[in-house]
Design a protein around this motif. Structure first.
Motif, PDB file in Angstrom:
ATOM      1  N   ASP A   1      -2.142  -5.112  -2.321  1.00 24.33           N
ATOM      2  CA  ASP A   1      -2.299  -6.252  -2.282  1.00 24.33           C
ATOM      3  C   ASP A   1      -3.002  -6.623  -0.890  1.00 24.33           C
ATOM      4  N   GLY A   2      -3.880  -7.607  -0.909  1.00 25.55           N
ATOM      5  CA  GLY A   2      -4.627  -7.879   0.362  1.00 25.55           C
ATOM      6  C   GLY A   2      -5.588  -7.001   0.876  1.00 25.55           C
ATOM      7  N   ALA A   3      -5.970  -6.168  -0.262  1.00 29.06           N
ATOM      8  CA  ALA A   3      -7.143  -5.175   0.096  1.00 29.06           C
ATOM      9  C   ALA A   3      -8.381  -5.866   0.229  1.00 29.06           C
ATOM     10  N   GLY A   4      -8.518  -7.108  -0.677  1.00 30.59           N
ATOM     11  CA  GLY A   4      -9.804  -7.714  -0.870  1.00 30.59           C
ATOM     12  C   GLY A   4     -10.197  -7.740  -2.234  1.00 30.59           C
ATOM     13  N   LYS A   5      -9.487  -7.371  -3.239  1.00 36.97           N
ATOM     14  CA  LYS A   5      -9.749  -7.174  -4.444  1.00 36.97           C
ATOM     15  C   LYS A   5     -10.106  -8.454  -5.173  1.00 36.97           C
ATOM     16  N   THR A   6      -9.187  -9.463  -4.947  1.00 37.83           N
ATOM     17  CA  THR A   6      -9.518 -10.789  -5.674  1.00 37.83           C
ATOM     18  C   THR A   6     -10.863 -11.354  -5.026  1.00 37.83           C
ATOM     19  N   THR A   7     -10.901 -11.164  -3.719  1.00 32.76           N
ATOM     20  CA  THR A   7     -12.211 -11.874  -3.081  1.00 32.76           C
ATOM     21  C   THR A   7     -13.455 -11.236  -3.700  1.00 32.76           C
TER      22      THR A   7
ATOM     23  N   LEU B   1     -11.827   3.066  -4.066  1.00 28.54           N
ATOM     24  CA  LEU B   1     -10.284   2.977  -3.361  1.00 28.54           C
ATOM     25  C   LEU B   1     -10.534   1.998  -2.311  1.00 28.54           C
ATOM     26  N   ILE B   2      -9.779   0.891  -2.250  1.00 29.55           N
ATOM     27  CA  ILE B   2     -10.209  -0.159  -1.203  1.00 29.55           C
ATOM     28  C   ILE B   2      -8.790  -0.521  -0.311  1.00 29.55           C
ATOM     29  N   GLN B   3      -8.853  -0.713   0.905  1.00 27.92           N
ATOM     30  CA  GLN B   3      -7.858  -0.918   1.509  1.00 27.92           C
ATOM     31  C   GLN B   3      -8.165  -1.786   3.022  1.00 27.92           C
ATOM     32  N   ASP B   4      -7.635  -2.956   3.194  1.00 24.76           N
ATOM     33  CA  ASP B   4      -7.911  -3.792   4.422  1.00 24.76           C
ATOM     34  C   ASP B   4      -9.475  -4.167   4.361  1.00 24.76           C
ATOM     35  N   GLY B   5     -10.205  -4.444   3.027  1.00 19.82           N
ATOM     36  CA  GLY B   5     -11.253  -5.083   3.043  1.00 19.82           C
ATOM     37  C   GLY B   5     -12.271  -4.141   3.154  1.00 19.82           C
ATOM     38  N   ARG B   6     -11.912  -2.687   3.065  1.00 19.11           N
ATOM     39  CA  ARG B   6     -12.923  -1.560   3.103  1.00 19.11           C
ATOM     40  C   ARG B   6     -12.845  -0.636   2.089  1.00 19.11           C
ATOM     41  N   ILE B   7     -14.120  -0.289   1.573  1.00 17.68           N
ATOM     42  CA  ILE B   7     -13.855   0.769   0.577  1.00 17.68           C
ATOM     43  C   ILE B   7     -13.810   2.445   1.037  1.00 17.68           C
TER      44      ILE B   7
ATOM     45  N   ASP C   1       0.858  -1.281  -0.031  1.00 15.72           N
ATOM     46  CA  ASP C   1       0.084  -0.007   0.018  1.00 15.72           C
ATOM     47  C   ASP C   1       0.984   1.196   0.049  1.00 15.72           C
ATOM     48  N   PRO C   2       0.312   2.256  -0.398  1.00 18.02           N
ATOM     49  CA  PRO C   2       1.287   3.524  -0.794  1.00 18.02           C
ATOM     50  C   PRO C   2       1.831   4.000   0.525  1.00 18.02           C
ATOM     51  N   ILE C   3       1.314   4.108   1.650  1.00 12.32           N
ATOM     52  CA  ILE C   3       1.806   4.553   2.896  1.00 12.32           C
ATOM     53  C   ILE C   3       2.919   3.757   3.129  1.00 12.32           C
ATOM     54  N   THR C   4       2.612   2.368   3.473  1.00 12.16           N
ATOM     55  CA  THR C   4       4.015   1.366   3.598  1.00 12.16           C
ATOM     56  C   THR C   4       5.045   1.452   2.724  1.00 12.16           C
ATOM     57  N   ARG C   5       5.013   1.720   1.505  1.00 16.53           N
ATOM     58  CA  ARG C   5       5.879   1.916   0.549  1.00 16.53           C
ATOM     59  C   ARG C   5       6.454   3.060   0.651  1.00 16.53           C
ATOM     60  N   ARG C   6       6.030   4.009   1.193  1.00 15.29           N
ATOM     61  CA  ARG C   6       6.918   5.429   1.372  1.00 15.29           C
ATOM     62  C   ARG C   6       7.472   5.102   2.605  1.00 15.29           C
ATOM     63  N   GLN C   7       7.089   4.458   3.723  1.00 18.88           N
ATOM     64  CA  GLN C   7       8.024   4.126   4.740  1.00 18.88           C
ATOM     65  C   GLN C   7       9.226   3.417   4.408  1.00 18.88           C
TER      66      GLN C   7
ATOM     67  N   LEU D   1     -13.388  -8.966   3.685  1.00 20.02           N
ATOM     68  CA  LEU D   1     -14.146  -7.927   3.210  1.00 20.02           C
ATOM     69  C   LEU D   1     -15.220  -7.534   4.511  1.00 20.02           C
ATOM     70  N   LYS D   2     -15.298  -6.093   4.736  1.00 24.03           N
ATOM     71  CA  LYS D   2     -16.134  -5.647   5.623  1.00 24.03           C
ATOM     72  C   LYS D   2     -17.211  -4.721   4.725  1.00 24.03           C
ATOM     73  N   ASN D   3     -18.458  -5.200   4.909  1.00 22.67           N
ATOM     74  CA  ASN D   3     -19.548  -4.534   4.535  1.00 22.67           C
ATOM     75  C   ASN D   3     -19.304  -3.756   3.103  1.00 22.67           C
TER      76      ASN D   3
END
Lengths: 246, 300, 371
Positions: free
Chosen positions: B37-43, B202-208, A169-175, B18-20
């Motif tokens: 990666d791991g954001a939940g896109k593939t799921t 925009l999606i991260q950690d299973g959340r939009i 993710d972009p933040i980790t990438r910057r770290q 994925l969360k809601n």
């Protein structure tokens, strides 16, 4: 620029049968520099890097890494460099602590030195809570930061990073890049391969490999000027103007 | 609505993927799922292509419910999974023929749809898929996913690991397909590709984090961003982080993207601060917001 | 109509995979031939021209006659004559001589006067099988000789034991191995290859596309299985032909019945292969499960190498669950004894039941989704 050359490559070539993977590349990397080694998949980046880290013998040409010759002294090269790749970094089924101890051990650090380095890492990365957790259970970003630190355990002169930040993710990438800046600031040379062109913008100098040859080599700023491009991505597009590769 | 996702949640063992999640894709739209990666896109893709069943929530694709009408969906969608799923030991032509056959069609019948793309790889049609470059594999996989003229096309990270030239060409192909009326859901970890979609999530950690057009998303960014530059990048970041009014400091290529807490921020003050700290060759310029800036702000 | 076309397209693709992968081609066709040759020629219980030594303390007419008889048999060749017991150790240590016959002093005299003379047979038991066989063969030569002299002497009270080997009168071990090897190969080809080919699609990600296609799950499975049924039948035929023409093994029973039973066992193995593939995500796991879970029990517990009757009871019970055991019984019945279905219907029924069980189980376990 900065100090003396720690990587000196001249006409380095590697052929597999009648296929030339790396075609007479020549470049130098200075101490403390962040050097970006760019190219599409299959351009010969990995083959070139394997020669530089002493695990593949070149067909011809010459190269010195950390003052040692890749033909005659690959073992000493390995002792003086760190290596981190996206594909293999740490053991998922060992804890953070066990990984640090293990890699410290194979780099020949003493027990007390490992302990010292470990507490340094714990403080720096904020590992306190997760030191006894399995690496496999950590988020990708954590793993990559940790494996970068592990590659630096033995204070190498040069650290080679093979596609280090893919998919993060972009933040980790910057770290991660802040860690790279810090490492370079401490005098360690950082050699990064990547096919993410925006990553190239972070480097002091970059080389772009196309079909086994280095087609461009300069600072990102000068390259953008030279190719009249807005970004490194455009530089690459202008360089590799063959729509169908084969 | 071509795709409708409502309150979908999904967990694997103790990990929440994925969360809601809710979003809708209109007919003929090119919709992007942007996230690491791991954001939940593939799921999300697997739930919509009927490969997984969500723990909670409902979803429809082309009007069919993904659980009850899964057989209908399987007839009407095209799917290109993350790794180009081709038979490495079959030639280009054999791969395409095979996928045409199992979808009950022929290459000739839908040739107009894939023609643009296929002529680029046609010179290599006798070559085995395993021996193709990344860009060519990507094109072949796209042909295979299109061969039955799907109503909805799912593309899971189609440009990952592919060189910039092929990436650019690929997006041009998607634009042309869109004109032929195919709805597309594309995922990508590359923030710069977001601008090429009609709308993005925009999606991260299973959340939009946000759903909108790329332009609107950028417009809603609350701050003014400045490109800051000085000779020693590492020191510069350190100094900026020490500045009492800093809001965010992110390295961004050869610059650092800086935002200030104050509404009436004057770059000159920062310039003086940096000068006092000992930075040389300082430059501070206002710059355009990118999707990546927004993403980081939302994910903070 | 459309369905059939899809199905044929699928099978065509499977054959491309098989014929383009040198490794699987080798397993398919190299292995059966190599194995049958190996078992037929190299690994054998027969002995031929085994080197032996003689220590003759009496050196009379009778011992000469016996030595002559032994020397003239094709089983033994006399490598050396030794003079006293102290040499025995040295002779064995050299390793060439596998057995030593010691005739006691005054052998002839003892035989005629007391009708009791002793020959000591010392064998090198580092290889227990050979040692055992040598001592059996020597015994039978001696018995034969005894019979001959008894005919002349006419001693009415002499009891002459006689062993007659039935079904495999020449004790040709290749006859014993053929059914076992055939079982193993059919199992290997059918179960391992199908499970690997299904898991390969999972690994490549192509399974996802197949699932998200109008192909029905059972079409995928049957499509995977059909090529291997075909190839396994070819294999079975090759093995039978090899054993008939190279090892001169007679097939006593009906070839037709043999064919039908083989197809049954092939289907059993294929259904096991599908079952394995539902439980494994990678080709490597599939291979490990096939080798450890199928091959080892098939080799060890089916009665192929170790007789089931001499196993401990728990293992005997377990052996009943191994399809190969029943198929070997069937094969031996048809090939060696020449029996018809009447005598092997029970085993056949067990195989049918097992097959149905595996098929039902794999259909239940087969996922129409990824989870």
């Amino acid at each position: 620029m900065k100090g003396e050359s720690v990587i000196k490559v001249e006409n380095l070539t590697k052929t597999f049968g009648d296929f030339t993977a790396v075609n007479a590349i020549t470049f130098e990397v200075k101490a403390g520099e962040i050097f970006g080694f760019l190219g599409a998949n299959g351009a010969g980046k990995t083959t070139a890097m394997k020669m530089l880290i002493g695990i593949s013998t070149p067909t011809s040409g010459s190269a010195q890494v950390a003052g040692f010759d890749v033909f005659t002294n690959p073992e000493n090269i390995k002792k003086n460099i760190g290596y981190m790749s996206q594909k293999f970094a740490l053991y998922d089924d060992l804890t953070v602590k066990e990984n640090i101890t293990f890699f410290g051990g194979i780099y020949g650090l003493s027990r007390s030195k490992i302990k010292e380095k470990r507490s340094e890492l714990v403080a720096e990365l904020g590992l306190g809570d997760i030191i006894n957790e399995l690496v496999g259970s950590l988020p990708l970003g954590w793993k990559q930061k940790l494996s970068f630190s592990v590659a630096l355990l033995h204070s190498p002169k040069i650290v080679f990073l093979d596609e280090p930040t893919g998919g993060v993710d972009p933040i980790t990438r910057r770290q991660f890049w802040e860690m790279i800046y810090k490492t370079a600031n401490n005098g360690t040379t950082v050699f990064v391969t990547t096919h993410y062109m925006d990553e190239a913008e972070y480097c002091d100098r970059v080389s772009i490999m196309v079909d086994g040859k280095i087609e461009a080599l300069d600072t990102p700023k000068k390259l953008k000027k030279q190719f009249k491009a807005e970004s490194m991505n455009d530089v690459f597009l202008k360089l590799a103007r063959s729509p169908i590769d084969n | 609505m071509s795709i409708s996702v409502q309150n979908i949640s999904k967990s694997f063992k103790d990990k929440t993927a994925l969360k809601n999640i809710s979003f809708e894709v209109k007919e003929g739209e090119l919709f992007g799922l942007i996230g690491p990666d791991g954001a939940g896109k593939t799921t999300i893709f697997r739930i919509l292509t009927t490969l997984l069943i969500a723990d909670k929530g409902t979803a429809t694709v082309a009007g069919f419910n993904v659980v009850e009408d899964y057989k209908n969906i399987r007839n009407h969608v095209g799917y290109m999974p993350g790794k180009f799923s081709l038979y490495q030991d079959l030639t280009v032509e054999e791969n395409l023929t095979f996928f045409a056959t199992i979808f009950g069609t022929t290459i000739e019948k839908n040739y107009d749809l894939i023609k643009d793309i296929y002529i680029q790889i046609e010179p290599f049609k006798k070559r085995r898929a395993g021996k193709l470059s990344g860009g060519m594999k990507q094109k072949l996989a796209l042909c295979c996913a299109l061969i039955h003229k799907p109503k909805v096309l799912f593309l899971d990270e189609p440009t990952t690991g592919v060189d910039p030239v092929s990436r650019k060409e690929f997006w041009e192909m998607l634009k042309r397909l869109q004109q032929k009326g195919i709805t597309m859901l594309v995922s990508t970890p590359y923030m710069d590709e977001a601008a090429l979609c009609d709308r993005i999530a925009l999606i991260q950690d299973g959340r939009i984090l946000q759903i909108d057009t790329p332009q609107e998303i950028i417009k809603h960014y609350p701050k003014n961003i400045y490109d800051v530059k000085a000779d020693n990048m590492f020191k510069l970041i350190e100094f900026l982080n020490e500045y009492e009014y800093k809001y965010s400091v992110y390295p961004f290529g050869e610059f650092v993207h800086y935002t200030d807490k104050r509404e009436d921020f004057n770059p000159k003050e920062l310039y003086h601060f940096l000068e006092e700290m000992g930075a040389v060759n300082i430059s501070i310029q206002p710059t355009k917001t990118t999707i990546e800036d927004t993403f980081m702000e939302l994910a903070k | 109509m459309g369905n059939m076309k899809r199905f044929i397209g699928f099978i065509k693709k499977e054959f491309y995979h098989i014929f383009r992968d040198k490794r699987s081609l080798f397993i398919l066709f190299g292995m059966p031939i190599a194995q049958i040759m190996l078992f037929g020629f190299a690994i054998t219980n027969e002995i031929n021209n085994v080197d032996i030594a003689i220590l003759d303390h009496s050196k009379d007419a009778t011992t000469q006659e016996i030595i002559h008889k032994i020397a003239s048999s094709k089983y033994f060749s006399i490598r050396q004559l030794i003079k006293n017991e102290s040499e025995i150790e040295a002779v064995f240590k050299k390793g060439k001589v596998k057995a030593i016959l010691i005739f006691e002093k005054d052998f002839s005299k003892n035989l005629t006067k007391e009708s009791n003379a002793t020959i000591q047979i010392i064998t090198d038991a580092t290889d227990p099988n050979t040692a055992n066989t040598i001592s059996n063969y020597t015994n039978s030569i001696l018995q034969k000789y005894q019979q001959e002299i008894n005919k002349n002497v006419k001693s009415p009270y002499q009891i002459v034991p006689e062993t007659r080997m039935v079904y495999n009168p020449e004790l040709k071990s290749v006859f014993m191995f053929v059914p076992g090897v055939m079982t193993i190969i059919l199992m290997l080809v059918s179960a391992m290859m199908t499970s690997i080919s299904i898991t390969r699609e999972k690994e490549l990600g192509t399974m996802e596309i197949l699932l998200v296609s109008p192909l029905k799950p059972f079409q995928v499975i049957i499509g995977k299985v059909v090529p291997y049924i075909f190839l396994s039948i070819i294999n079975a035929v090759v093995i039978v032909l090899l054993s008939i023409f190279i090892f001169k093994m007679p097939v006593q029973g009906s070839l037709f019945l043999l064919g039908i039973e083989s197809v049954l066992f092939i289907i059993t193995s294929l259904s096991l292969g599908i079952l394995i593939s539902t439980a494994s995500a990678t080709q490597q796991t599939a291979m490990m499960i096939s080798l450890m879970g199928l091959m080892l029990p098939t080799i060890l517990l089916s009665g192929f190498i170790f007789p089931i009757s001499s196993m401990p009871l728990p293992l005997q019970v377990i052996s009943n669950t191994i399809p190969a055991k029943w198929f070997i019984i069937i094969l031996k019945g048809i090939m060696l004894k020449g029996v018809g279905l009447l005598f092997i219907w029970k085993e056949t029924l067990i195989l049918v039941a097992m097959t149905l069980f595996f098929i039902v189980l794999s259909i239940k376990k087969y996922k129409i989704r990824l989870e």
